[in-house]
Scaffold this motif. Structure first.
Motif, PDB file in Angstrom:
ATOM      1  N   TYR A   1      37.154  48.883  40.366  1.00 47.24           N
ATOM      2  CA  TYR A   1      37.493  49.374  39.026  1.00 47.24           C
ATOM      3  C   TYR A   1      38.247  48.316  38.229  1.00 47.24           C
ATOM      4  O   TYR A   1      39.075  47.586  38.786  1.00 47.24           O
ATOM      5  CB  TYR A   1      38.348  50.639  39.146  1.00 47.24           C
ATOM      6  N   ARG A   2      37.943  48.222  36.948  1.00 45.90           N
ATOM      7  CA  ARG A   2      38.702  47.364  36.032  1.00 45.90           C
ATOM      8  C   ARG A   2      39.067  48.161  34.788  1.00 45.90           C
ATOM      9  O   ARG A   2      38.218  48.834  34.220  1.00 45.90           O
ATOM     10  CB  ARG A   2      37.857  46.169  35.598  1.00 45.90           C
ATOM     11  N   SER A   3      40.329  48.042  34.383  1.00 37.21           N
ATOM     12  CA  SER A   3      40.755  48.712  33.143  1.00 37.21           C
ATOM     13  C   SER A   3      40.223  47.926  31.938  1.00 37.21           C
ATOM     14  O   SER A   3      39.786  46.782  32.087  1.00 37.21           O
ATOM     15  CB  SER A   3      42.282  48.763  33.083  1.00 37.21           C
TER      16      SER A   3
ATOM     17  N   GLU B   1      30.453  47.948  33.678  1.00 41.05           N
ATOM     18  CA  GLU B   1      30.276  49.036  34.632  1.00 41.05           C
ATOM     19  C   GLU B   1      31.514  49.214  35.504  1.00 41.05           C
ATOM     20  O   GLU B   1      31.731  50.266  36.088  1.00 41.05           O
ATOM     21  CB  GLU B   1      29.077  48.696  35.526  1.00 41.05           C
ATOM     22  N   HIS B   2      32.309  48.162  35.576  1.00 39.89           N
ATOM     23  CA  HIS B   2      33.517  48.235  36.401  1.00 39.89           C
ATOM     24  C   HIS B   2      34.519  49.251  35.856  1.00 39.89           C
ATOM     25  O   HIS B   2      35.376  49.712  36.591  1.00 39.89           O
ATOM     26  CB  HIS B   2      34.157  46.850  36.540  1.00 39.89           C
ATOM     27  N   HIS B   3      34.399  49.614  34.560  1.00 43.59           N
ATOM     28  CA  HIS B   3      35.295  50.641  33.998  1.00 43.59           C
ATOM     29  C   HIS B   3      35.044  52.003  34.645  1.00 43.59           C
ATOM     30  O   HIS B   3      35.892  52.874  34.590  1.00 43.59           O
ATOM     31  CB  HIS B   3      35.061  50.800  32.490  1.00 43.59           C
TER      32      HIS B   3
ATOM     33  N   TRP C   1      25.917  39.662  43.458  1.00 45.48           N
ATOM     34  CA  TRP C   1      27.116  40.217  44.090  1.00 45.48           C
ATOM     35  C   TRP C   1      27.486  41.613  43.613  1.00 45.48           C
ATOM     36  O   TRP C   1      28.359  42.257  44.164  1.00 45.48           O
ATOM     37  CB  TRP C   1      28.304  39.273  43.813  1.00 45.48           C
ATOM     38  N   HIS C   2      26.837  42.106  42.544  1.00 42.08           N
ATOM     39  CA  HIS C   2      27.271  43.357  41.891  1.00 42.08           C
ATOM     40  C   HIS C   2      26.397  44.551  42.326  1.00 42.08           C
ATOM     41  O   HIS C   2      25.200  44.576  42.070  1.00 42.08           O
ATOM     42  CB  HIS C   2      27.205  43.153  40.371  1.00 42.08           C
ATOM     43  N   TYR C   3      27.031  45.538  42.959  1.00 42.82           N
ATOM     44  CA  TYR C   3      26.313  46.730  43.451  1.00 42.82           C
ATOM     45  C   TYR C   3      26.882  47.986  42.814  1.00 42.82           C
ATOM     46  O   TYR C   3      28.089  48.132  42.683  1.00 42.82           O
ATOM     47  CB  TYR C   3      26.365  46.788  44.989  1.00 42.82           C
TER      48      TYR C   3
HETATM   49 ZN   LIG Z   1      30.523  43.145  38.826  1.00 40.72          ZN
END
Ligand SMILES: [Zn+2]
Length: 266
Positions: free
Chosen positions: A142-144, A184-186, A237-239
């Motif tokens: 997760y990223r804000s 998408e990390h949000h 690297w992104h799943y």
């Molecule tokens: Zn990513």
């Protein structure tokens, strides 16, 4: 030949050979249809040949992205879909931001914040990899909005230092790092594995993920051959978690999330 004789001969030809002339006219019309048919057929062939060559290119600009998506009859607006769809099938991309009031239930997994609903599946995947002698570690979850802003601004500064103008620096940055709100990390549904490395696609860890991630409900979100549809560079690297059923269907059909959801919306 005098003028009178000429028109007599003309009249004779017309009245005398009426059936023959209809026959000739019919042949001419038929020929016109055949020629026109061939013309449109070759136009169609040309259109598809150029179209598919276009799709194979990996270079990406916003315009070509929109054009490509339109050509493929894909949806670009997933806002309504995101409001009603199952949480695991949300489509977040450059054109579909996470809403400001979006809430995510976070929980730490191996020291990284993610949406707590994906933890059982993520855990199963990490353990299965370990059993197969594959070393995976989560480098980002997760990223804000604030964190994404910092990463984005850093990239813009990097480009400014290289001598680009501000607008160009922002455009270039957004091809590599998602603008705040469009990552998408949000959502807490995506993880970056083993660091952000372009050569990750050459590792046995990547090969294992490609063969196994769908069993645990995860997809490679930004494929190499989908850059013109996702609007994102290839990110081995992104799943992203979408659930086992959908992940398997996407894997079998070779569709990315935008293509898959567009089909569900039709
Ligand atoms: Zn990513």
């Amino acid at each position: 030949m005098g003028r009178k004789n000429y028109s007599k001969a003309y009249r004779r030809m017309n009245y005398g050979g009426q059936c023959k002339s209809i026959n000739i006219n019919f042949k001419i019309i038929l020929m016109i249809f055949v020629v026109l048919g061939l013309f449109f057929f070759s136009l169609l062939v040309f259109y598809y040949a150029v179209g598919s060559a276009d799709v194979d290119e990996n270079h990406d600009t916003e315009n070509s992205y929109i054009l490509n998506v339109k050509k493929k009859n894909l949806y670009t607006d997933f806002k309504l879909w995101n409001e009603n769809a199952n949480w695991s099938l949300m489509v977040i991309n450059d054109l579909n931001e996470v809403k400001d009031d979006f809430k995510v239930e976070l929980k730490k997994y191996r020291g990284i914040d993610v949406d707590e609903r994906i933890i059982p599946y993520l855990n199963d995947m990490m353990n299965a990899a370990e059993k197969d002698g594959i070393k995976l570690w989560i480098s980002s979850g997760y990223r804000s909005f604030e964190r994404q802003s910092t990463i984005f601004e850093r990239k813009v500064k990097e480009n400014l230092n290289k001598g680009y103008g501000y607008e160009e620096a922002v455009t270039l940055a957004s091809g590599v790092v998602a603008k705040p709100g469009t990552s998408e990390h949000h959502t807490g549904l995506a993880v970056d594995l083993n660091g952000v490395r372009d050569d990750f696609c050459d590792t046995k860890e990547y090969e294992w993920l490609i063969n196994n991630c769908a069993k645990y409900g995860f997809i490679l979100r930004y494929g190499n051959d989908k850059q013109r549809i996702t609007g994102k560079i290839y990110e081995p690297w992104h799943y992203r978690y979408v659930g086992e059923e959908h992940a398997k269907k996407m894997q079998e059909s070779g569709k990315c999330l935008e293509e898959y959801v567009s089909e569900l919306m039709n």
